[in-house]
Design a protein around this motif. Structure first.
Motif, PDB file in Angstrom:
ATOM      1  N   SER A 210      15.296  26.305  37.255  1.00 24.53           N
ATOM      2  CA  SER A 210      14.854  25.175  36.473  1.00 24.53           C
ATOM      3  C   SER A 210      13.452  24.915  36.714  1.00 24.53           C
ATOM      4  CB  SER A 210      15.779  23.990  36.957  1.00 24.53           C
ATOM      5  OG  SER A 210      15.577  23.586  38.107  1.00 24.53           O
ATOM      6  N   MET A 211      12.595  25.296  38.074  1.00 21.09           N
ATOM      7  CA  MET A 211      11.562  25.020  38.353  1.00 21.09           C
ATOM      8  C   MET A 211      10.343  25.665  37.416  1.00 21.09           C
ATOM      9  SD  MET A 211      11.927  25.370  42.349  1.00 21.09           S
ATOM     10  CE  MET A 211       9.998  25.239  42.461  1.00 21.09           C
ATOM     11  N   GLU A 212       9.338  25.022  36.846  1.00 23.12           N
ATOM     12  CA  GLU A 212       8.301  25.465  36.114  1.00 23.12           C
ATOM     13  C   GLU A 212       7.313  26.122  36.981  1.00 23.12           C
ATOM     14  OE1 GLU A 212       6.800  22.117  33.911  1.00 23.12           O
ATOM     15  OE2 GLU A 212       8.589  21.679  32.917  1.00 23.12           O
ATOM     16  N   LYS A 213       7.223  25.866  38.166  1.00 19.97           N
ATOM     17  CA  LYS A 213       6.337  26.546  38.912  1.00 19.97           C
ATOM     18  C   LYS A 213       7.016  27.156  40.175  1.00 19.97           C
ATOM     19  CE  LYS A 213       2.354  23.536  37.483  1.00 19.97           C
ATOM     20  NZ  LYS A 213       1.258  22.570  37.878  1.00 19.97           N
ATOM     21  N   PRO A 214       6.213  28.022  40.909  1.00 16.75           N
ATOM     22  CA  PRO A 214       6.934  28.268  42.346  1.00 16.75           C
ATOM     23  C   PRO A 214       6.810  27.403  43.097  1.00 16.75           C
ATOM     24  CG  PRO A 214       4.898  29.345  42.078  1.00 16.75           C
ATOM     25  CD  PRO A 214       4.980  28.692  40.633  1.00 16.75           C
ATOM     26  N   PRO A 215       7.637  27.359  44.243  1.00 17.01           N
ATOM     27  CA  PRO A 215       7.415  26.237  45.318  1.00 17.01           C
ATOM     28  C   PRO A 215       6.149  26.001  45.939  1.00 17.01           C
ATOM     29  CG  PRO A 215       9.263  27.707  45.671  1.00 17.01           C
ATOM     30  CD  PRO A 215       8.511  28.547  44.765  1.00 17.01           C
ATOM     31  N   TYR A 216       5.781  24.785  45.823  1.00 22.28           N
ATOM     32  CA  TYR A 216       4.225  24.441  46.403  1.00 22.28           C
ATOM     33  C   TYR A 216       4.154  24.762  47.891  1.00 22.28           C
ATOM     34  CZ  TYR A 216       0.036  21.612  47.035  1.00 22.28           C
ATOM     35  OH  TYR A 216      -1.242  21.199  47.215  1.00 22.28           O
ATOM     36  N   THR A 217       2.945  25.189  48.242  1.00 22.86           N
ATOM     37  CA  THR A 217       2.854  25.654  49.621  1.00 22.86           C
ATOM     38  C   THR A 217       1.981  24.867  50.365  1.00 22.86           C
ATOM     39  OG1 THR A 217       3.547  27.806  49.165  1.00 22.86           O
ATOM     40  CG2 THR A 217       2.405  27.713  51.319  1.00 22.86           C
ATOM     41  N   MET A 218       1.915  24.360  51.384  1.00 24.86           N
ATOM     42  CA  MET A 218       0.989  23.573  52.289  1.00 24.86           C
ATOM     43  C   MET A 218       0.956  23.994  53.694  1.00 24.86           C
ATOM     44  SD  MET A 218       1.993  19.922  51.908  1.00 24.86           S
ATOM     45  CE  MET A 218       0.500  19.105  52.680  1.00 24.86           C
TER      46      MET A 218
END
Length: 525
Positions: A210-218
């Motif tokens: 369901s995610m439009e983008k891959p997981p955000y990484t920081m």
């Protein structure tokens, strides 16, 4: 090799008291006295006030004794036997003259590890009610990753996030491709922390699709406060639903409120169990040591070539050593040029195996003491270890004790480190030559588990002694070593609020035992 002979052999160049105690948050004792916990009040102030109060009391009793005689004597006896013998033992040790039992602290019986949840502790958020999924990529070797895993659980609770079982580092110097489930009991980890944080093995496929983008990484700054996670991390988690924090080691402040510190202890000392195969081998080695002797010392030696090169120190190996270590240092382009002499004076150089042996003999360990040496690759190999083995002939390693049983573990440095961790934890005395992650983690654990004797070298003061040892006899040297090591022997009084990392000094998780239980135990023994 006796002490006198070893004295002339050198691998190096010639060149708090316990704080007052307070009730922990959330204690709900049913009529029993609450466990007393280390606090930040000044120990000197509290001791002086108590001494003044006791002095006035005894003065008053002295006046009363003019009329009542034996009543005052009885009360004075009660004070000396019931009060002065307990938490106020610091008056006895404060002058530094009382000899220390090198095998066990006689004051450890007054304290115990306490990490229960408080009365007002809120239950963990269920997965669907949480603020999102938190992915953690740890960094470093086994024990550095252990600190990251511990803090990951705490951060997940701060964020009200669902934690995914952390990912271990496969790309560090150790090049170990073990996953979490190869080192730790994942099922126990998840279930034992269910009241604190919801933990799952992976993000559900439905969520990922369901995610439009891959997981955000920081990557968050080191030792970030909880407020940083609330202000800077939580908004991203809420917006993206799945968030990964990378290089996660020491990314959370050492100073947290007591409930979060106790959660750290529950994770580190209870939830992180090794797998069955690792634990069984570790316990076998402990049993084999105990079959040979009634008590033994575990020595953790960090003396790998890369570690020595990184330190910028000189260890007496001449031009060959200088060339080899300087070549290794080139791996780190940002390392500053350091003065080996200055680094040694500052106490930044790990002790050599020979120096560890001299320190132990000076403290009072005899040459028939059994040593278990936990180490990786030793720079210089057997020649570097020779002086230590001559000082302590009963010298054993995991390779000597296990052989065939160890073969399945050999390709995996973290699993080998886990075996050393188990044996070192079970030893009667734990000694280290360094200030690394395993040294800190085990020092904290052994305090939590009953202040088992843990000796950390006071490297800054010892370095001057080692450089000048040719100028004094053995008796003088031994006396000076004992003096240097005051405060570095794992005594309860070494616990000072704000001293070092919480993983090493878990003050919020150390409580004082009730007087009645101590008196009953003393009576039965």
């Amino acid at each position: 090799m006796g002490v006198a002979k070893s004295w002339r052999f050198s691998l190096t160049p010639a060149a708090a008291k316990l704080a007052p105690l307070q009730q922990p948050h959330g204690y709900n004792g049913g009529g029993a006295a609450p466990p007393k916990q280390l606090s930040s009040r000044s120990p000197r102030t509290a001791t002086r006030r108590w001494s003044l109060a006791c002095g006035l009391m005894l003065f008053g009793l002295g006046l009363v004794s003019l009329f009542t005689g034996h009543v005052a004597s009885d009360l004075e006896w009660w004070y000396t036997q019931r009060v002065a013998s307990r938490g106020f033992y610091l008056k006895l040790t404060g002058n530094g003259r009382e000899p220390i039992d090198v095998w066990k602290s006689k004051y450890s019986k007054f304290y115990y590890g306490c990490s229960d949840r408080g009365r007002h502790y809120t239950p963990a958020k269920k997965e669907k009610a949480s603020n999102g999924y938190l992915l953690i990529a740890t960094s470093g070797g086994l024990n550095q990753q252990r600190t990251g895993i511990t803090d990951a659980v705490v951060v997940a609770r701060i964020l009200n996030a669902t934690l995914v079982v952390p990912e271990l580092d496969h790309n560090s110097y150790w090049k170990d491709d073990s996953d979490f489930v190869n080192i730790f009991d994942a099922e126990w980890f998840i279930s034992s922390l269910a009241k604190d944080v919801t933990i799952i093995r992976r993000v559900p496929e439905k969520v990922m699709r369901s995610m439009e983008k891959p997981p955000y990484t920081m990557r968050v700054p080191r030792k970030s406060e909880p407020e940083y996670y609330i202000d800077q991390v939580l908004p991203i988690l809420l917006r993206r639903r799945v968030l990964q924090l990378t290089k996660f080691d020491y990314r959370l402040s050492s100073n947290l409120d007591d409930e979060l510190q106790k959660l750290r202890c529950r994770v580190n000392y209870h939830a992180l169990r090794f797998t069955k195969s690792i634990n069984e081998l570790g316990q076998k080695l402990v049993m084999r040591m105990q079959q040979m002797t009634t008590r033994f010392v575990a020595v953790h030696l960090r003396f790998e070539p890369d570690m020595l090169a990184f330190s910028g120190c000189y260890y007496g190996g001449g031009d060959k050593e200088r060339y080899e270590l300087s070549e290794i240092r080139k791996r780190w382009a940002t390392l500053p040029d350091l003065s080996p002499i200055d680094e040694r004076k500052r106490g930044k150089c790990p002790l050599t195996p020979h120096e560890v042996g001299l320190m132990l003999r000076a403290l009072g360990f005899t040459n028939d003491t059994y040593l278990y040496v936990a180490s990786g690759e030793i720079y210089g190999g057997d020649e570097t270890l020779r002086p230590l083995r001559e000082l302590f002939p009963n010298f054993y390693t995991k390779e000597m004790l296990a052989n065939e049983e160890l073969k399945p573990f050999l390709p995996f440095s973290s699993r080998l480190a886990a075996v050393d961790y188990i044996v070192s934890d079970e030893s009667d005395v734990f000694v280290t030559n360094n200030n690394g992650n395993m040294a800190k983690i085990l020092a904290g654990r052994r305090r939590y588990m009953g202040h088992k004797r843990t000796i950390r070298p006071n490297a800054k003061r010892l370095s001057a002694l080692f450089m000048a040892r040719d100028q004094m006899d053995w008796g003088t040297f031994a006396k000076k070593v004992k003096s240097c090591q005051r405060g570095f022997m794992g005594e309860p009084e070494d616990m000072k609020l704000g001293r070092g990392e919480f993983h090493e000094f878990p003050y919020a998780c150390i409580c004082e035992k009730p007087l009645s239980s101590i008196d009953n135990n003393d009576h039965h023994t």
